[in-house]
Design a protein around this motif. Structure first.
Motif, PDB file in Angstrom:
ATOM      1  N   SER A  59      47.661  38.549  35.758  1.00  0.00           N
ATOM      2  CA  SER A  59      47.214  40.184  35.996  1.00  0.00           C
ATOM      3  C   SER A  59      48.049  41.269  35.024  1.00  0.00           C
ATOM      4  O   SER A  59      47.348  41.899  34.540  1.00  0.00           O
ATOM      5  CB  SER A  59      47.766  40.493  37.344  1.00  0.00           C
ATOM      6  OG  SER A  59      46.940  39.824  38.222  1.00  0.00           O
ATOM      7  N   ALA A 109      46.911  40.620  31.703  1.00  0.00           N
ATOM      8  CA  ALA A 109      45.498  41.007  31.354  1.00  0.00           C
ATOM      9  C   ALA A 109      45.637  42.395  30.893  1.00  0.00           C
ATOM     10  O   ALA A 109      44.447  43.026  30.425  1.00  0.00           O
ATOM     11  CB  ALA A 109      44.766  40.971  32.678  1.00  0.00           C
ATOM     12  N   PHE A 123      40.312  34.721  34.143  1.00  0.00           N
ATOM     13  CA  PHE A 123      40.855  35.768  35.039  1.00  0.00           C
ATOM     14  C   PHE A 123      39.819  36.609  35.679  1.00  0.00           C
ATOM     15  O   PHE A 123      39.548  36.819  36.661  1.00  0.00           O
ATOM     16  CB  PHE A 123      41.872  36.543  34.320  1.00  0.00           C
ATOM     17  CG  PHE A 123      42.655  37.784  35.193  1.00  0.00           C
ATOM     18  CD1 PHE A 123      43.287  37.439  36.238  1.00  0.00           C
ATOM     19  CD2 PHE A 123      42.274  39.149  34.712  1.00  0.00           C
ATOM     20  CE1 PHE A 123      43.964  38.583  36.754  1.00  0.00           C
ATOM     21  CE2 PHE A 123      42.876  40.095  35.296  1.00  0.00           C
ATOM     22  CZ  PHE A 123      43.632  39.912  36.551  1.00  0.00           C
ATOM     23  N   GLU A 124      38.943  37.045  34.439  1.00  0.00           N
ATOM     24  CA  GLU A 124      37.815  37.880  34.988  1.00  0.00           C
ATOM     25  C   GLU A 124      36.769  37.256  35.891  1.00  0.00           C
ATOM     26  O   GLU A 124      36.533  37.856  36.932  1.00  0.00           O
ATOM     27  CB  GLU A 124      37.118  38.484  33.701  1.00  0.00           C
ATOM     28  CG  GLU A 124      38.119  39.117  32.954  1.00  0.00           C
ATOM     29  CD  GLU A 124      37.317  39.941  31.301  1.00  0.00           C
ATOM     30  OE1 GLU A 124      37.998  40.829  30.789  1.00  0.00           O
ATOM     31  OE2 GLU A 124      36.241  39.395  31.280  1.00  0.00           O
ATOM     32  N   HIS A 169      37.714  34.797  37.833  1.00  0.00           N
ATOM     33  CA  HIS A 169      38.397  34.577  39.247  1.00  0.00           C
ATOM     34  C   HIS A 169      38.269  36.195  40.049  1.00  0.00           C
ATOM     35  O   HIS A 169      38.138  35.992  41.118  1.00  0.00           O
ATOM     36  CB  HIS A 169      39.918  34.352  39.002  1.00  0.00           C
ATOM     37  CG  HIS A 169      40.697  34.121  40.174  1.00  0.00           C
ATOM     38  ND1 HIS A 169      40.431  33.060  41.103  1.00  0.00           N
ATOM     39  CD2 HIS A 169      41.816  35.087  40.739  1.00  0.00           C
ATOM     40  CE1 HIS A 169      41.281  33.107  42.316  1.00  0.00           C
ATOM     41  NE2 HIS A 169      42.066  34.183  41.901  1.00  0.00           N
ATOM     42  N   ARG A 214      41.493  35.034  29.491  1.00  0.00           N
ATOM     43  CA  ARG A 214      40.917  36.316  29.881  1.00  0.00           C
ATOM     44  C   ARG A 214      39.685  35.932  30.663  1.00  0.00           C
ATOM     45  O   ARG A 214      39.378  36.776  31.543  1.00  0.00           O
ATOM     46  CB  ARG A 214      40.779  37.090  28.792  1.00  0.00           C
ATOM     47  CG  ARG A 214      40.322  38.541  29.097  1.00  0.00           C
ATOM     48  CD  ARG A 214      40.697  39.407  27.720  1.00  0.00           C
ATOM     49  NE  ARG A 214      41.942  39.492  27.259  1.00  0.00           N
ATOM     50  CZ  ARG A 214      42.867  40.343  27.852  1.00  0.00           C
ATOM     51  NH1 ARG A 214      42.559  40.951  28.801  1.00  0.00           N
ATOM     52  NH2 ARG A 214      44.073  40.204  27.481  1.00  0.00           N
TER      53      ARG A 214
END
Lengths: 105, 156
Positions: free
Chosen positions: A19, A22, A81-82, A84, A78
């Motif tokens: 996070s 990010a 993560f996005e 997720h 990235r």
């Protein structure tokens, strides 16, 4: 963005690290360590796991004469993560709660 | 996963991104130092004394180089906020801030010069410096708001 829950990212410490990364182009090792409040070894271990998964790129260099290690999210990291975050938002949205409020609290 | 656990994770995600956005910004002392250097340099040039101009120019160049280097090195020890977070809105905010300062300080300097006031340019730059330092918190808050709105997970 396709929602996909990512077990590797979701582990609490890694979620904090990813996070933080990010929001950055790159971050210094000590900055991550102090912000997340981890020991050097714990952060190294988590970064290695993320690097081996292809989610993080580690860069070693110098600022003046001092060695510096920095990390950044890779493109794959990235995207994961996005995806997720989208999966988490779907879970919250299905329950009828406000996602934006939850993320901003 | 339970919805409350997902919400908790989203809160953590938002919190960590916000930490970076709030921590990694140009320090206040840089604005004050730049403002002081600008005023000092202009006053030296306005004096029309060759020695003062030489000293003022040297101090200005060294001062700007040193303060900028300090900020860059300090940033290298922390993190660089993701470029995509600034967005066109952030660029417009910065350009608007500069335009506002120029729109006030330039006419003021010309008006003072037309009125025969000595050191008119210095007063003009002094106005710009005051606006810069006074407006910096507003610009910073605006940029932070823009970046927070652009962070992952904030807009859905």
């Amino acid at each position: 963005m396709t929602a996909r829950f990512d077990e590797l990212i979701h582990a609490p410490t890694r979620l904090s690290i990813v996070s933080l990364l990010a929001a950055t182009e790159w971050a210094d090792f000590k900055f991550i360590r102090d912000t997340i409040e981890l020991s050097d070894s714990a952060l190294s271990k988590q970064l290695t796991i993320l690097e081996e998964a292809g989610y993080v790129e580690i860069r070693k260099g110098f600022v003046g004469k001092r060695p510096r290690t920095s990390a950044r999210l890779s493109r794959a990291g990235r995207t994961a993560f996005e995806s997720h975050v989208a999966a988490l938002q779907e879970i919250v949205a299905r329950s009828g709660a406000s996602v934006i409020r939850a993320a901003n609290e | 996963m339970r919805p409350d656990e997902a919400a908790e994770a989203l809160t953590e995600i938002g919190h960590r991104q916000e930490q970076v956005i709030r921590l990694v910004l140009i320090p206040k002392w840089f604005w004050w130092a730049t403002a002081a250097l600008m005023v000092g340099f202009t006053a030296a040039v306005d004096s029309r004394v060759p020695a003062a101009i030489a000293i003022g120019t040297t101090l200005f160049v060294i001062g700007i180089a040193a303060t900028t280097a300090r900020v860059v090195i300090s940033a290298a020890r922390q993190a660089q906020v993701r470029n995509g977070l600034v967005s066109p809105a952030g660029v417009f905010a910065i350009l608007g801030f500069v335009a506002l300062i120029l729109a006030v300080s330039l006419p003021a300097a010309f008006a003072l010069e037309a009125a025969g006031v000595r050191y008119a340019a210095t007063y003009g730059v002094l106005i710009a410096a005051v606006l810069m330092v006074a407006g910096e918190p507003v610009l910073t808050r605006t940029l932070q708001r823009i970046m927070l709105a652009k962070r992952v997970g904030a807009s859905r």
